[in-house]
Enzyme design. Sequence first.
Site, short mmCIF file in Angstrom:
data_model
loop_
_atom_site.label_atom_id
_atom_site.label_comp_id
_atom_site.label_asym_id
_atom_site.label_seq_id
_atom_site.Cartn_x
_atom_site.Cartn_y
_atom_site.Cartn_z
NE ARG A 17 -3.62 -2.13 2.77
CZ ARG A 17 -3.37 -3.28 3.40
NH1 ARG A 17 -2.18 -3.51 3.94
NH2 ARG A 17 -4.31 -4.21 3.49
CE LYS A 61 -6.06 -0.14 4.86
NZ LYS A 61 -7.33 -0.16 4.11
CG HIS A 114 -5.19 1.11 -4.16
ND1 HIS A 114 -4.53 0.91 -2.96
CD2 HIS A 114 -6.28 0.31 -4.12
CE1 HIS A 114 -5.20 0.03 -2.23
NE2 HIS A 114 -6.26 -0.36 -2.91
NE ARG A 172 -3.30 -3.23 -1.59
CZ ARG A 172 -2.78 -4.07 -0.68
NH1 ARG A 172 -1.49 -4.29 -0.66
NH2 ARG A 172 -3.56 -4.70 0.19
CG HIS A 223 -6.52 -8.19 1.30
ND1 HIS A 223 -6.79 -8.63 0.03
CD2 HIS A 223 -6.34 -6.84 1.19
CE1 HIS A 223 -6.76 -7.61 -0.82
NE2 HIS A 223 -6.49 -6.53 -0.13
CE1 TYR A 249 -6.82 -6.88 -7.17
CE2 TYR A 249 -6.98 -7.90 -5.02
CZ TYR A 249 -6.73 -6.80 -5.81
OH TYR A 249 -6.41 -5.61 -5.21
#
Length: 304
Positions: A152, A176, A247, A250, A273, A282
Amino acid sequence: MTDLAEAYLAYIERVRRYSPNTVKSYRRDIGMLLDFLGTEEGTFDPSLLTADDIREWIVALSESGLKPSSINRMLSACSSFFKYLLREGIVAGNPFAKVSSLKTPALLPSFIPEGRMAALVGELSAEMEEATDFRSMRDALVVLFLYATGIRLAELIAIDRTDFGPEFRELHVTGKGDRERMVPVVPELRRRLFEYMAAIKRDDICKSGEKALFLTEQGRRISRTEVYRIVRGELTALGVQGKRSPHVLRHTFATHLMNGGADLREIQELLGHGSLNATQVYTHNSIAQLKEVYAGAHPRGNRK
């Protein structure tokens, strides 16, 4: 902003460890609800908010031209606020639970096709080899790095040179929710990293002991704004159309892994994730690509 809202924002920042950008977004969204209600400091009584009030707010937001996806994001932020109030015993229920989200069209992540990206990587590598100044070398490496690792934007900015394993063979990333993961560094990227580090030393860029990997010409950690400028400028110069953001690189990383046969859970781990649901989008990109190949190659592909 009311005391209750400030307490919630402090909670998600200090306890839940939300990113500064997420906290800022929640502050804006909750503030817009309070503005709609005409709330002044000390006058907000959350127990009086009803589902009908929320639906009126949705209508007002829609009439102002906001997209359904933006409105749904605001509803989610405010619903989380009321879940917090419910846990704290301040309200008896969450009125947002009675309100349905707006329908939004399913949008697939934008990405750069594999053949085009392969050509771009070649051009960026050549750009690094031919660069006579630190800035040109850094800008090319930023784009290569985002595509080769899939990290990210915030993670890229936070990288320190000490986050790598020996010889730049792996990168330790804190994403995150403070989730840690290891991302392997492919040989081509390793080679470019050595060249970049040599340029930092050659041009005496890092004079202050700054540990950041990506630096400004003054030796400070690079900013979000600067990375956006770099990516947009590099992709534009290389002829990329459509979205040109960190992004997108990514998404391109993940889509190319999926098309290459990588396992979905492996991609989840590489992307950091927290849920497999976030990674499954995806698979739709892969299906869309298969449909294009079928339509172009199969003798009955263009028939309805």
